[in-house]
Scaffold this motif. Structure first.
Motif, PDB file in Angstrom:
ATOM      1  N   UNK A  88       9.144  -0.358   6.063  1.00 13.84           N
ATOM      2  CA  UNK A  88       7.733  -0.564   6.342  1.00 13.84           C
ATOM      3  C   UNK A  88       7.494  -1.907   6.994  1.00 13.84           C
ATOM      4  N   UNK A  89       6.408  -1.996   7.714  1.00 13.32           N
ATOM      5  CA  UNK A  89       6.046  -3.214   8.423  1.00 13.32           C
ATOM      6  C   UNK A  89       4.717  -3.739   7.871  1.00 13.32           C
ATOM      7  N   UNK A  90       4.614  -5.058   7.771  1.00 15.96           N
ATOM      8  CA  UNK A  90       3.359  -5.692   7.381  1.00 15.96           C
ATOM      9  C   UNK A  90       3.261  -7.035   8.073  1.00 15.96           C
TER      10      UNK A  90
ATOM     11  N   UNK B  93       9.418  -6.896   7.590  1.00 17.12           N
ATOM     12  CA  UNK B  93       9.819  -5.550   7.166  1.00 17.12           C
ATOM     13  C   UNK B  93      10.285  -5.563   5.715  1.00 17.12           C
ATOM     14  N   UNK B  94      10.007  -4.479   5.010  1.00 15.95           N
ATOM     15  CA  UNK B  94      10.486  -4.284   3.642  1.00 15.95           C
ATOM     16  C   UNK B  94      11.198  -2.933   3.586  1.00 15.95           C
ATOM     17  N   UNK B  95      12.045  -2.759   2.614  1.00 17.64           N
ATOM     18  CA  UNK B  95      12.705  -1.482   2.384  1.00 17.64           C
ATOM     19  C   UNK B  95      12.180  -0.870   1.107  1.00 17.64           C
ATOM     20  N   UNK B  96      12.142   0.452   1.077  1.00 18.58           N
ATOM     21  CA  UNK B  96      11.729   1.175  -0.132  1.00 18.58           C
ATOM     22  C   UNK B  96      12.487   2.492  -0.191  1.00 18.58           C
TER      23      UNK B  96
ATOM     24  N   UNK C 140       3.602  10.344   3.447  1.00 20.34           N
ATOM     25  CA  UNK C 140       4.189   9.009   3.574  1.00 20.34           C
ATOM     26  C   UNK C 140       4.461   8.670   5.034  1.00 20.34           C
ATOM     27  N   UNK C 141       5.023   9.624   5.767  1.00 21.51           N
ATOM     28  CA  UNK C 141       5.313   9.381   7.189  1.00 21.51           C
ATOM     29  C   UNK C 141       4.029   9.155   7.976  1.00 21.51           C
TER      30      UNK C 141
ATOM     31  N   UNK D  84       0.820  -1.223   0.000  1.00 25.76           N
ATOM     32  CA  UNK D  84       0.000   0.000   0.000  1.00 25.76           C
ATOM     33  C   UNK D  84       0.847   1.264   0.000  1.00 25.76           C
ATOM     34  N   UNK D  85       1.868   1.258  -0.842  1.00 23.73           N
ATOM     35  CA  UNK D  85       2.736   2.417  -0.991  1.00 23.73           C
ATOM     36  C   UNK D  85       2.317   3.224  -2.209  1.00 23.73           C
ATOM     37  N   UNK D  86       2.198   4.529  -2.062  1.00 26.29           N
ATOM     38  CA  UNK D  86       1.853   5.360  -3.215  1.00 26.29           C
ATOM     39  C   UNK D  86       3.045   5.507  -4.159  1.00 26.29           C
TER      40      UNK D  86
END
Length: 103
Positions: free
Chosen positions: A52-54, A62-65, A30-31, A20-22
């Motif tokens: 981000x956490x899911x 966690x993922x990085x973007x 975003x924050x 769910x990232x724009x």
């Protein structure tokens, strides 16, 4: 080369939808989104680094973007665009941020 670039864009789009990232936003927006979901955001030069956490039953959650500013306005209201999302997940937000710093 174009095929590889197209495949990367599709992967980013699919991951962005999953997390769910724009595709385009502001650091402030975003924050605000990340704060509700246990995420972390850092401004790093002309980039915004995201951990981000899911929910994931395997425990690697966690993922990085990485986002990049699209204008000279590098304030919280400047426009940023999604550049990359990690293919792998990480055990904590520190490892996700380390990935984002390298990408």
């Amino acid at each position: 080369m174009k095929t590889e670039e197209t495949n990367m864009k599709k992967l980013n789009t699919n991951k962005a939808q999953t997390y769910r990232l724009p595709q385009a936003t502001t650091p402030e927006d975003l924050e605000t989104r990340l704060m509700h979901n246990g995420g972390t955001l850092l401004t790093f030069g002309d980039r915004i680094l995201v951990a981000g956490y899911f929910y994931d039953p395997s425990g690697r959650s966690y993922y990085g973007a990485t986002y990049r500013f699209t204008t000279a306005d590098h304030t919280c209201e400047g426009r940023v665009e999604l550049v990359s999302i990690s293919e792998d997940t990480f055990e904590d937000n520190g490892h996700a941020i380390a990935w984002a710093m390298a990408h």
